[in-house]
Design an enzyme around this catalytic site. Structure first.
Site, short mmCIF file in Angstrom:
data_model
loop_
_atom_site.label_atom_id
_atom_site.label_comp_id
_atom_site.label_asym_id
_atom_site.label_seq_id
_atom_site.Cartn_x
_atom_site.Cartn_y
_atom_site.Cartn_z
CG ASP A 38 -1.88 1.12 1.29
OD1 ASP A 38 -2.73 1.19 0.39
OD2 ASP A 38 -1.79 1.93 2.23
CD GLU A 48 -2.23 2.05 -3.53
OE1 GLU A 48 -3.32 2.43 -4.01
OE2 GLU A 48 -1.95 2.17 -2.32
#
Length: 879
Positions: A489, A526
């Protein structure tokens, strides 16, 4: 000096805010001072073992001792070039940090000072106090205690424990008789002054016992010395509610399901060959009546081989799906572990009108205590989440059973990991790291406040021991839980070096030594560039462009936006893209979107050259994306291609917003399939949100992280619908779009029936089988893609033709042609290379139950192909 503060003249108007920390102690010898260092002034570090330094009537109060500081020799009073490179945000234009050096006569005081309150002070030539501020200490801790990087932490074998707490005055081990009893014994822990690690050796009989640490430490958030009772940052197990750690041996046979040691994995695939299905553990079975009620929403649901959900996952694996990506399954803070402690919505949600605001209001009433959250709220990084277990005390074994169940269905397992932030910092009850080493594990802003650009308290993996925690945690999940991949993340908030260290540690794992092949584990994340770390402000980030060439994937927003249309942040959700109706609107926007789609199909490679919409050859790095280069990847494994994920509206919902309202459901299904085809038939890692293959809707909710089971329903029985028309989505993140949403949700024509859902699933399966059918869809290198992938002109806006030269890599085919017709009419592009060739519709589509795609044809006499409206057709050229 003797460590005492001599009398000083009174000062007035001093800048003395001890709640801030604007000075930064970056190594044992250097303090970075915010602002210019004045040669005429006097500087020092004031410290107090009692943590009682205050400010009153112009000067410091309390048990104050001093470490003298002198202007650093470079400049003088300036950071050295090496220090500027290590701490670029202190050297950036406008930062204006000076440098002060610890007086050699006082270096022996440094370690003791760090175990109390530290204040940086500036006095004028007369001795009057001018400035006093708190001090940020991560840099000096990393310098002084670098040896801690290799010391075992957490449960160390037998009953032993170790914790890194270099600033603590004292650490004790509280050993409890059970997970909730108050009966305990308290044991002293030994401090290693060289590493800052505190340890206790316990007998094997301590295994299974619950424990906490009693850490006596100066806490800036409290402004005093406190004794924090806190769990272990290296916990491997915790009690229900996460209030106590538990000493466990993960090799204990009682924690292993039958056959765990010899667990057979599905075949490994290269990163660029992977096709990934993003799934939330609770979504998977919460609405599945074929799962026993007690197991719905849990790890155990993945062991129900005959359930509707597992039957579907097995079917997807047979079609060619390779991985299931699980949203966070580590211990997170936002769902009570025990079902009895949760409260679910009390309304009859299904009975309410499809455009009502009452569903979201009812869900909001219990959102903080219900069973649902995405889980991006880390509490203990290396412990399975308890709310997903039928009993939180069985979480370890049941997690492993889930992995075995998915592997048995033919799927490898990816974990979504969130090391970039924690649920809380400071003295908050759910703050673990910061109550052990205050001010270290989190990234601090210039004034000493915790950065929160990720929505929560940002961690600082650039600090050695936070970076080490990331690596150690990942290795534990890989070795002890046999996890096959990790998705980071907000990976751009990590240093590139930290993610590469993870890769190196995994690559060192071998089946013989560790029971797993670490080289088969895939990594992606990400790679967004924002916040206080943006543009390399503090380190080289793990962003899209920076990770190029590593084979560690980053999500590509380029193809996503081109296919869906607009961006996730548009005020008007109706902006169209290639897959959402723009194909019928010729013009510059469509042409540019087609360039982005073509580039995405070629792995979003920066050096891939093709004929752009301008009619001239263009490299991927020369195609514009919001003012920057669209192409950034160096190898196809750098790119994760997707058109929807848990964030933002599902693909079906996006198409509801964007397609003309009178678009027939059959055409909506076709556009859903066309959009997904840009993911599954392109080079690079393919990533799909669970349920997209069956038109999943979240009733237009763009941020369903806390929207309960209702808005997040994943329905395996098409008779239950797809989730659309479940009411207006939660007001918190969607109310501004309610005027758009209300008439759509009320329209019964937009609710798909079984025929539409089954058609979408069938088309998705065909795409997976086509992807699997030929190595040409995963060429593996930039050179091969550059040589073999091309885009012959289609001659029609809204139509893309892709040719893949398969000679030598595919024994069955000379070439493969994929035609994406995003328009509302039949397309008949001429492809000169097809003249005289042996070309036919791909066998998978030739056998399709879709009569429309079976109409697609090729005419080798003229070199043209005919593809029906809103259809993707694949043709094979055989020798």
């Amino acid at each position: 000096m003797d460590g005492n503060l001599p009398p000083q003249p009174a000062a007035t108007g001093a800048d003395a805010d001890l709640s801030r920390a604007t000075a930064q102690w970056i190594d044992r010898d250097t303090v970075a001072w915010r602002g210019a260092v004045a040669a005429a002034n006097h500087y020092a570090l004031a410290y107090s073992p009692r943590g009682d330094i205050g400010y009153d009537r112009g000067d410091l109060t309390g048990d104050v001792r001093l470490i003298r500081l002198t202007p650093a020799p470079d400049g003088p009073g300036r950071l050295s070039d090496a220090q500027k490179a290590a701490w670029p945000h202190l050297a950036s234009p406008g930062a204006a940090y000076g440098a002060l050096t610890v007086d050699r006569r006082d270096t022996g005081l440094v370690r003791d000072a760090l175990r109390g309150q530290v204040v940086a002070i500036e006095r004028g030539p007369s001795g009057a106090l001018l400035t006093a501020t708190g001090v940020q200490i991560p840099g000096v801790l990393d310098d002084l205690y670098s040896g801690a990087a290799t010391v075992p932490l957490g449960p160390t074998g037998g009953g032993g424990l170790a914790v890194w707490a270099p600033t603590a005055r004292q650490v004790e081990l509280a050993l409890y008789d059970g997970p909730s009893t108050d009966r305990r014994t308290v044991h002293r822990m030994r401090r290693d002054d060289a590493t800052g690690v505190w340890s206790a050796d316990g007998p094997a009989s301590w295994r299974g016992r619950h424990y906490t640490y009693l850490v006596t430490v100066y806490a800036p958030a409290a402004g005093k010395i406190v004794t924090n009772e806190v769990t272990d940052p290296y916990s491997l197990s915790v009690s229900a509610g996460s209030g106590r750690s538990q000493i466990v041996d993960l090799d204990d046979p009682s924690l292993r399901p039958e056959g765990w040691t010899a667990l057979k994995k599905p075949p490994a695939v290269r990163q660029d060959q992977a096709s990934i299905y993003e799934l939330h553990v609770r979504d998977f079975s919460a609405s599945d009546a074929t799962v026993p009620a007690a197991e719905r929403g849990t790890y155990k649901a993945f062991t129900q081989t005959g359930s509707a959900g597992m039957t579907e996952l097995r079917s997807l694996a047979e079609d060619g799906l390779t991985h299931v990506h699980l949203l966070p399954v580590f211990d997170f803070a936002t769902v009570p572990d025990r079902k009895a402690d949760r409260t679910e919505p009390g309304c009859d949600l299904a009975a309410l009108p499809p455009d009502s605001d009452r569903q979201q209001a009812c869900v909001a009433e219990t959102a903080a205590k219900d069973s649902f959250n995405w889980g991006y709220d880390p509490l203990h990084y290396t412990v399975p989440e308890g709310s997903y277990a039928t009993d939180p005390d069985r979480r370890i074994k049941e997690f492993r059973e889930m992995v075995a169940g998915l592997n048995g269905a033919g799927l490898r397992v990816v974990m979504d990991v969130v090391y970039n932030h924690t649920h809380a910092a400071g003295q908050e009850p759910t703050s673990v790291l910061d109550r052990v080493v205050p001010g270290y594990y989190h990234r601090l802003m210039d004034d000493g406040t915790v950065a929160a650009s990720t929505c929560c308290a940002n961690t600082a993996p650039e600090h050695a021991m936070m970076g080490r925690l990331v690596v150690d945690s990942i290795v534990t999940w890989a070795k002890e839980y046999k996890v096959d991949g990790f998705r980071f993340d907000l990976m751009g908030h990590h240093p590139k070096a930290n993610i590469l260290a993870v890769r190196e540690a995994l690559d060192a794992l071998t089946p013989g030594k560790d029971g797993v092949d670490g080289t088969s584990i895939i990594l992606y994340g990400e790679g967004w560039n924002f916040g206080e770390v943006a543009d390399g402000a503090r380190f080289e980030q793990a962003t899209q462009a920076n990770m190029a060439g590593t084979g560690i994937g980053t999500f590509s927003d380029r193809l996503r936006d081109a296919v869906r249309g607009g961006t996730p942040f548009d005020a008007d959700p109706g902006v169209r893209g290639f897959g959402s109706g723009l194909g019928d609107e010729p013009g510059d926007r469509l042409a540019h979107h087609e360039d982005l789609v073509k580039l995405g199909l070629a792995g979003n490679l920066r050096d891939f050259t093709f004929t752009g919409s301008s009619g001239r050859p263009v490299k991927g790095s020369e195609v514009d994306y919001n003012g920057g280069p669209a192409g950034y990847a160096a190898v196809p494994g750098d790119t994760v291609t997707y058109v929807d994920a848990h964030d933002n509206e599902t693909l079906f919902d996006a198409l509801v917003f964007k397609l003309p309202k009178d678009t027939p459901m059959a055409d909506r299904v076709r556009m859903q399939s066309l959009s997904l085809a840009t993911v599954l038939l392109g080079q690079g890692t393919a990533f799909v949100h669970a349920g997209s293959e069956r038109l999943r809707s979240k009733s237009l909710d763009r941020n369903s992280y806390d929207s309960g089971d209702w808005f997040n329903r994943l329905l395996w029985d098409c008779r239950q619908g797809n989730g659309f028309g479940g009411g207006l989505p939660p007001a918190k993140d969607n109310e501004a779009r309610w005027p758009y949403a209300r008439p759509l949700l009320a329209d019964p024509a937009l609710r798909p029936g079984c025929a539409a859902i089954r058609a979408a699933r069938a088309r998705f399966g065909e795409l997976l089988r086509i992807r699997r059918s030929s190595p040409a869809f995963s060429l593996g290198s930039a050179a091969e893609i550059g040589r073999r992938v091309s885009f012959p002109p289609s001659g029609a806006p809204g139509v893309i033709v892709m040719r893949i030269d398969a000679a030598g890599v595919d024994p069955a085919n000379q070439a493969i042609y994929v035609v994406f017709n995003a328009t509302g009419k039949t397309a008949a592009p001429a492809v000169p290379a097809l003249k005289g060739a042996r070309v036919a519709l791909h066998p998978v589509q030739a056998a399709s139950d879709d009569p429309v795609v079976r109409q697609a044809s090729a005419d080798p006499a003229t070199g043209t192909v005919a593809v029906p409206a809103r259809t993707v057709a694949v043709f094979t050229e055989t020798p």
